[in-house]
Scaffold this motif. Sequence first.
Motif, mmCIF file in Angstrom:
data_model
loop_
_atom_site.group_PDB
_atom_site.id
_atom_site.type_symbol
_atom_site.label_atom_id
_atom_site.label_comp_id
_atom_site.label_asym_id
_atom_site.label_seq_id
_atom_site.Cartn_x
_atom_site.Cartn_y
_atom_site.Cartn_z
ATOM 1 N N ILE A 18 38.763 -62.425 29.332
ATOM 2 C CA ILE A 18 39.881 -62.437 30.260
ATOM 3 C C ILE A 18 40.326 -61.017 30.615
ATOM 4 O O ILE A 18 40.618 -60.710 31.764
ATOM 5 N N ASN A 19 40.353 -60.145 29.613
ATOM 6 C CA ASN A 19 40.761 -58.754 29.836
ATOM 7 C C ASN A 19 39.628 -58.014 30.542
ATOM 8 O O ASN A 19 38.525 -57.877 29.991
ATOM 9 N N PRO A 20 39.842 -57.488 31.741
ATOM 10 C CA PRO A 20 38.751 -56.811 32.459
ATOM 11 C C PRO A 20 38.222 -55.571 31.753
ATOM 12 O O PRO A 20 37.037 -55.251 31.868
ATOM 13 N N LYS A 21 39.084 -54.886 31.009
ATOM 14 C CA LYS A 21 38.618 -53.702 30.283
ATOM 15 C C LYS A 21 37.701 -54.088 29.134
ATOM 16 O O LYS A 21 36.714 -53.400 28.857
ATOM 17 N N VAL A 22 38.010 -55.171 28.484
ATOM 18 C CA VAL A 22 37.154 -55.659 27.399
ATOM 19 C C VAL A 22 35.824 -56.155 27.959
ATOM 20 O O VAL A 22 34.756 -55.954 27.368
ATOM 21 N N ASP A 23 35.897 -56.821 29.104
ATOM 22 C CA ASP A 23 34.673 -57.282 29.765
ATOM 23 C C ASP A 23 33.780 -56.091 30.142
ATOM 24 O O ASP A 23 32.563 -56.117 29.913
ATOM 25 N N ALA A 24 34.413 -55.028 30.683
ATOM 26 C CA ALA A 24 33.649 -53.836 31.061
ATOM 27 C C ALA A 24 33.062 -53.155 29.826
ATOM 28 O O ALA A 24 31.936 -52.635 29.850
ATOM 29 N N ARG A 43 32.206 -38.238 28.744
ATOM 30 C CA ARG A 43 32.634 -39.317 27.861
ATOM 31 C C ARG A 43 32.455 -40.668 28.557
ATOM 32 O O ARG A 43 32.805 -40.825 29.732
ATOM 33 N N ILE A 44 31.931 -41.650 27.832
ATOM 34 C CA ILE A 44 31.760 -43.000 28.366
ATOM 35 C C ILE A 44 33.057 -43.760 28.066
ATOM 36 O O ILE A 44 33.209 -44.412 27.021
ATOM 37 N N ASP A 45 33.995 -43.669 28.975
ATOM 38 C CA ASP A 45 35.329 -44.223 28.748
ATOM 39 C C ASP A 45 35.318 -45.729 28.570
ATOM 40 O O ASP A 45 36.153 -46.285 27.831
ATOM 41 N N ALA A 46 34.399 -46.421 29.238
ATOM 42 C CA ALA A 46 34.396 -47.888 29.202
ATOM 43 C C ALA A 46 34.201 -48.434 27.788
ATOM 44 O O ALA A 46 34.581 -49.581 27.522
ATOM 45 N N LEU A 47 33.629 -47.650 26.888
ATOM 46 C CA LEU A 47 33.362 -48.139 25.536
ATOM 47 C C LEU A 47 34.601 -48.110 24.639
ATOM 48 O O LEU A 47 34.560 -48.606 23.510
ATOM 49 N N PHE A 48 35.684 -47.543 25.134
ATOM 50 C CA PHE A 48 36.900 -47.427 24.328
ATOM 51 C C PHE A 48 38.043 -48.156 25.041
ATOM 52 O O PHE A 48 38.369 -47.849 26.183
ATOM 53 N N VAL A 49 38.625 -49.120 24.353
ATOM 54 C CA VAL A 49 39.732 -49.895 24.915
ATOM 55 C C VAL A 49 40.959 -49.669 24.036
ATOM 56 O O VAL A 49 40.939 -49.999 22.832
ATOM 57 N N ARG A 50 41.988 -49.097 24.629
ATOM 58 C CA ARG A 50 43.212 -48.807 23.876
ATOM 59 C C ARG A 50 43.811 -50.093 23.299
ATOM 60 O O ARG A 50 43.900 -51.128 23.965
ATOM 61 N N GLY A 51 44.219 -49.995 22.046
ATOM 62 C CA GLY A 51 44.858 -51.148 21.397
ATOM 63 C C GLY A 51 43.897 -52.109 20.737
ATOM 64 O O GLY A 51 44.339 -53.092 20.125
#
Length: 205
Positions: free
Chosen positions: A153-159, A99-107
Amino acid sequence: MQKGGREVALLRCGQGRPLAGGCTQLRRPAEHAGQRPALPTCIREIGMKRTYMLALAWLAIGIGIGIGSSARAASTPTTDQLEAHPWQLTRATDAQGKRIDALFVRGRAPYTLRFQPGYMSELNLCNQASSHYHLQDDGLILESGIRTTALCINPKVDAQERRAETLFHGRDTAPTLALDDTGALVVRNAKGEVLVFKPAPLPAK
């Protein structure tokens, strides 16, 4: 089989003249009228083997039909089908099936593709992107892409955004499109990545 004391030919294992299938032929007086001869063991065994082989044959045919149906169920989408509604990402795996986890951001709303006449937009990332698109057989051709340049700003969204850029853009991607039997849009690229997008309702006007 003959009645009235005349002889009948029966099949038994281990006696008399050898026959095919490991059985032998034995002649013996017929049973008295009204008596039912016992079914030789060998015949019963042959019947069971034949039934078993027939069952295996029908099972193989059924599996082949199922595979053929699945293959026929996948189809190349038309532009009308692509543009009918947005497509939200529900599953993404790399070439190893991970699974490509980076493509899914909780919330956050899922990464979404929106096809409109001549354009494909990528939505719900940090920045919005849009490219000219057209189909070549089952291939998706993207050209002249533009993207907003907001700071993530959110690093997960950036990733997420950085990972999404590698899915469709670049000479080594060569994405292909297919609709599966559930109506989902399946995208495969040259790197072996597989993305599954489900149709979503059109935004309210």
